[in-house]
Design a protein around this motif. Structure first.
Motif, PDB file in Angstrom:
ATOM      1  N   GLY A 100       1.095  -1.605   0.052  1.00  0.00           N
ATOM      2  CA  GLY A 100       0.461   0.047  -0.143  1.00  0.00           C
ATOM      3  C   GLY A 100       0.609   1.516  -0.320  1.00  0.00           C
ATOM      4  O   GLY A 100       0.552   2.098  -0.597  1.00  0.00           O
ATOM      5  N   ILE A 101       2.382   1.132   0.560  1.00  0.00           N
ATOM      6  CA  ILE A 101       2.959   2.309   0.979  1.00  0.00           C
ATOM      7  C   ILE A 101       3.672   3.096  -0.061  1.00  0.00           C
ATOM      8  O   ILE A 101       4.125   3.904  -0.762  1.00  0.00           O
ATOM      9  CB  ILE A 101       3.886   2.304   2.290  1.00  0.00           C
ATOM     10  N   GLY A 102       4.198   0.955  -1.015  1.00  0.00           N
ATOM     11  CA  GLY A 102       4.400   1.682  -2.136  1.00  0.00           C
ATOM     12  C   GLY A 102       4.645   1.871  -3.618  1.00  0.00           C
ATOM     13  O   GLY A 102       4.824   2.782  -4.078  1.00  0.00           O
ATOM     14  N   PHE A 103       2.865   1.492  -3.135  1.00  0.00           N
ATOM     15  CA  PHE A 103       2.449   2.236  -4.096  1.00  0.00           C
ATOM     16  C   PHE A 103       1.935   3.781  -4.949  1.00  0.00           C
ATOM     17  O   PHE A 103       1.691   4.790  -5.454  1.00  0.00           O
ATOM     18  CB  PHE A 103       0.647   1.046  -4.332  1.00  0.00           C
ATOM     19  N   ILE A 104       1.225   4.236  -3.289  1.00  0.00           N
ATOM     20  CA  ILE A 104       1.493   5.158  -3.608  1.00  0.00           C
ATOM     21  C   ILE A 104       2.597   6.142  -3.709  1.00  0.00           C
ATOM     22  O   ILE A 104       2.607   7.156  -3.511  1.00  0.00           O
ATOM     23  CB  ILE A 104       0.610   5.884  -1.914  1.00  0.00           C
ATOM     24  N   GLY A 105       3.396   6.056  -3.002  1.00  0.00           N
ATOM     25  CA  GLY A 105       4.973   6.184  -2.961  1.00  0.00           C
ATOM     26  C   GLY A 105       5.248   6.636  -4.382  1.00  0.00           C
ATOM     27  O   GLY A 105       5.909   7.407  -4.655  1.00  0.00           O
ATOM     28  N   GLY A 106       5.276   5.252  -5.032  1.00  0.00           N
ATOM     29  CA  GLY A 106       5.591   5.078  -7.050  1.00  0.00           C
ATOM     30  C   GLY A 106       4.073   6.105  -7.263  1.00  0.00           C
ATOM     31  O   GLY A 106       4.662   6.553  -8.449  1.00  0.00           O
ATOM     32  N   PHE A 107       3.119   6.258  -6.546  1.00  0.00           N
ATOM     33  CA  PHE A 107       2.542   6.983  -7.847  1.00  0.00           C
ATOM     34  C   PHE A 107       2.737   8.659  -8.174  1.00  0.00           C
ATOM     35  O   PHE A 107       2.332   9.758  -8.302  1.00  0.00           O
ATOM     36  CB  PHE A 107       0.625   6.748  -7.877  1.00  0.00           C
ATOM     37  N   LEU A 108       2.723   9.103  -6.100  1.00  0.00           N
ATOM     38  CA  LEU A 108       3.542  10.398  -6.145  1.00  0.00           C
ATOM     39  C   LEU A 108       5.171  10.385  -7.215  1.00  0.00           C
ATOM     40  O   LEU A 108       4.535  11.283  -7.664  1.00  0.00           O
ATOM     41  CB  LEU A 108       3.295  10.205  -4.521  1.00  0.00           C
ATOM     42  N   LEU A 109       5.292   9.370  -7.018  1.00  0.00           N
ATOM     43  CA  LEU A 109       6.923  10.287  -7.140  1.00  0.00           C
ATOM     44  C   LEU A 109       6.864  10.068  -8.679  1.00  0.00           C
ATOM     45  O   LEU A 109       7.320  11.240  -9.608  1.00  0.00           O
ATOM     46  CB  LEU A 109       7.882   8.657  -7.988  1.00  0.00           C
ATOM     47  N   HIS A 110       5.678   9.193  -9.480  1.00  0.00           N
ATOM     48  CA  HIS A 110       5.465   9.293 -10.653  1.00  0.00           C
ATOM     49  C   HIS A 110       4.878  10.525 -10.873  1.00  0.00           C
ATOM     50  O   HIS A 110       4.976  10.912 -12.212  1.00  0.00           O
ATOM     51  CB  HIS A 110       4.690   8.381 -11.631  1.00  0.00           C
ATOM     52  N   ARG A 111       3.955  11.166 -10.755  1.00  0.00           N
ATOM     53  CA  ARG A 111       2.865  12.582 -10.774  1.00  0.00           C
ATOM     54  C   ARG A 111       4.437  13.485 -10.807  1.00  0.00           C
ATOM     55  O   ARG A 111       4.129  15.121 -11.563  1.00  0.00           O
ATOM     56  CB  ARG A 111       2.556  12.416  -9.408  1.00  0.00           C
ATOM     57  N   ASP A 112       4.991  13.724  -9.957  1.00  0.00           N
ATOM     58  CA  ASP A 112       6.043  14.855  -9.033  1.00  0.00           C
ATOM     59  C   ASP A 112       6.751  14.787 -10.784  1.00  0.00           C
ATOM     60  O   ASP A 112       7.919  15.319 -10.769  1.00  0.00           O
ATOM     61  CB  ASP A 112       6.480  14.497  -8.455  1.00  0.00           C
ATOM     62  N   ARG A 113       7.457  13.204 -11.752  1.00  0.00           N
ATOM     63  CA  ARG A 113       8.168  13.402 -12.221  1.00  0.00           C
ATOM     64  C   ARG A 113       8.025  13.558 -13.160  1.00  0.00           C
ATOM     65  O   ARG A 113       8.509  14.168 -14.434  1.00  0.00           O
ATOM     66  CB  ARG A 113       8.740  12.440 -12.621  1.00  0.00           C
ATOM     67  N   LYS A 114       6.638  13.851 -13.299  1.00  0.00           N
ATOM     68  CA  LYS A 114       5.709  14.068 -14.628  1.00  0.00           C
ATOM     69  C   LYS A 114       5.932  16.146 -15.101  1.00  0.00           C
ATOM     70  O   LYS A 114       6.154  16.115 -16.064  1.00  0.00           O
ATOM     71  CB  LYS A 114       4.199  13.469 -15.218  1.00  0.00           C
ATOM     72  N   LYS A 115       5.775  16.382 -13.280  1.00  0.00           N
ATOM     73  CA  LYS A 115       5.607  17.587 -13.406  1.00  0.00           C
ATOM     74  C   LYS A 115       6.565  18.583 -13.384  1.00  0.00           C
ATOM     75  O   LYS A 115       6.521  19.688 -12.902  1.00  0.00           O
ATOM     76  CB  LYS A 115       4.507  17.976 -12.352  1.00  0.00           C
ATOM     77  N   ASN A 116       7.746  17.368 -13.261  1.00  0.00           N
ATOM     78  CA  ASN A 116       9.561  18.451 -13.341  1.00  0.00           C
ATOM     79  C   ASN A 116       9.711  18.587 -12.132  1.00  0.00           C
ATOM     80  O   ASN A 116      10.023  19.943 -12.256  1.00  0.00           O
ATOM     81  CB  ASN A 116       9.809  19.340 -13.766  1.00  0.00           C
ATOM     82  N   LYS A 117       9.343  17.639 -10.946  1.00  0.00           N
ATOM     83  CA  LYS A 117       9.304  18.612  -9.782  1.00  0.00           C
ATOM     84  C   LYS A 117      10.192  18.020  -8.763  1.00  0.00           C
ATOM     85  O   LYS A 117      10.466  17.857  -7.529  1.00  0.00           O
ATOM     86  CB  LYS A 117       8.140  18.565  -8.906  1.00  0.00           C
ATOM     87  N   THR A 118      10.757  16.993  -9.463  1.00  0.00           N
ATOM     88  CA  THR A 118      11.554  16.307  -8.763  1.00  0.00           C
ATOM     89  C   THR A 118      13.742  16.277  -8.269  1.00  0.00           C
ATOM     90  O   THR A 118      14.596  16.136  -7.912  1.00  0.00           O
ATOM     91  CB  THR A 118      12.298  15.281  -8.919  1.00  0.00           C
ATOM     92  N   LYS A 119      13.610  17.749  -8.994  1.00  0.00           N
ATOM     93  CA  LYS A 119      14.472  18.850  -9.129  1.00  0.00           C
ATOM     94  C   LYS A 119      15.902  17.955  -9.420  1.00  0.00           C
ATOM     95  O   LYS A 119      17.137  18.333  -9.625  1.00  0.00           O
ATOM     96  CB  LYS A 119      15.532  19.728  -8.014  1.00  0.00           C
ATOM     97  N   GLY A 120      15.498  17.255 -10.188  1.00  0.00           N
ATOM     98  CA  GLY A 120      16.340  16.196 -11.223  1.00  0.00           C
ATOM     99  C   GLY A 120      17.331  15.264 -10.420  1.00  0.00           C
ATOM    100  O   GLY A 120      18.328  14.751 -10.447  1.00  0.00           O
ATOM    101  N   ARG A 121      16.437  15.064  -9.332  1.00  0.00           N
ATOM    102  CA  ARG A 121      16.792  14.347  -8.591  1.00  0.00           C
ATOM    103  C   ARG A 121      16.894  12.326  -9.005  1.00  0.00           C
ATOM    104  O   ARG A 121      17.583  11.647  -8.975  1.00  0.00           O
ATOM    105  CB  ARG A 121      16.699  14.049  -7.362  1.00  0.00           C
ATOM    106  N   PHE A 122      15.460  12.263  -9.987  1.00  0.00           N
ATOM    107  CA  PHE A 122      15.198  11.232  -9.958  1.00  0.00           C
ATOM    108  C   PHE A 122      15.318  10.703 -11.073  1.00  0.00           C
ATOM    109  O   PHE A 122      14.467   9.725 -12.020  1.00  0.00           O
ATOM    110  CB  PHE A 122      13.748  11.037  -9.229  1.00  0.00           C
ATOM    111  N   THR A 123      15.611  11.755 -12.035  1.00  0.00           N
ATOM    112  CA  THR A 123      16.180  11.423 -13.754  1.00  0.00           C
ATOM    113  C   THR A 123      16.802  10.788 -13.613  1.00  0.00           C
ATOM    114  O   THR A 123      17.127   9.692 -13.619  1.00  0.00           O
ATOM    115  CB  THR A 123      16.110  13.027 -14.559  1.00  0.00           C
ATOM    116  N   ASP A 124      16.630   9.649 -14.998  1.00  0.00           N
ATOM    117  CA  ASP A 124      17.059   9.000 -15.684  1.00  0.00           C
ATOM    118  C   ASP A 124      18.314   9.123 -17.024  1.00  0.00           C
ATOM    119  O   ASP A 124      18.140  10.145 -17.796  1.00  0.00           O
ATOM    120  CB  ASP A 124      15.916   7.630 -16.885  1.00  0.00           C
ATOM    121  N   LYS A 125      19.988   8.631 -16.088  1.00  0.00           N
ATOM    122  CA  LYS A 125      20.703   8.977 -16.678  1.00  0.00           C
ATOM    123  C   LYS A 125      20.766   8.213 -17.521  1.00  0.00           C
ATOM    124  O   LYS A 125      21.714   7.188 -17.359  1.00  0.00           O
ATOM    125  CB  LYS A 125      21.600   8.798 -15.981  1.00  0.00           C
TER     126      LYS A 125
END
Length: 79
Positions: free
Chosen positions: A53-78
Motif C-alpha cells: 500500500g505504501i509502495g503504491f502510493i509512493g510510486g504514484f506520487l513519484l510518477h506524478r512529480d516526475r511528470k510535472k518536473n518537481k523532482t529537481k533532477g534527483r530521479f531523472t533517468d541517466k
C-alpha cells in the motif's frame, strides 16, 4: 470523473496499508483473525499489505512529480 478515479486509485491502497497495520498490531497482541491460521502468518501478511500500500502510493506520487518536473533532477533517468 478522472479525479474520482485517481482518488479511488489512491484510496484502495491506503485502505490496504491501514488493514496491514491492523493485522500487525493484532499479531503483537496475539489476536488471530479467522482468515489466518497463525500469528506469524498474520504478521507477515500485514507487513506485505502495508508495504504494498505504501509502495503504491509512493510510486504514484513519484510518477506524478516526475511528470510535472518537481523532482529537481534527483530521479531523472541517466542515459
Amino acid at each position: 470523473m478522472l479525479r474520482l478515479i485517481a482518488f479511488l486509485m489512491l484510496l484502495l491502497p491506503g485502505i490496504l496499508a491501514v488493514y496491514g497495520i491492523k493485522l500487525i498490531r493484532d499479531s503483537f497482541f496475539g489476536l488471530v483473525n479467522p482468515v489466518f491460521i497463525n500469528v506469524i502468518i498474520q504478521f507477515l501478511a500485514g507487513f506485505i499489505f502495508t508495504g504494498m500500500g505504501i509502495g503504491f502510493i509512493g510510486g504514484f506520487l513519484l510518477h506524478r512529480d516526475r511528470k510535472k518536473n518537481k523532482t529537481k533532477g534527483r530521479f531523472t533517468d541517466k542515459k
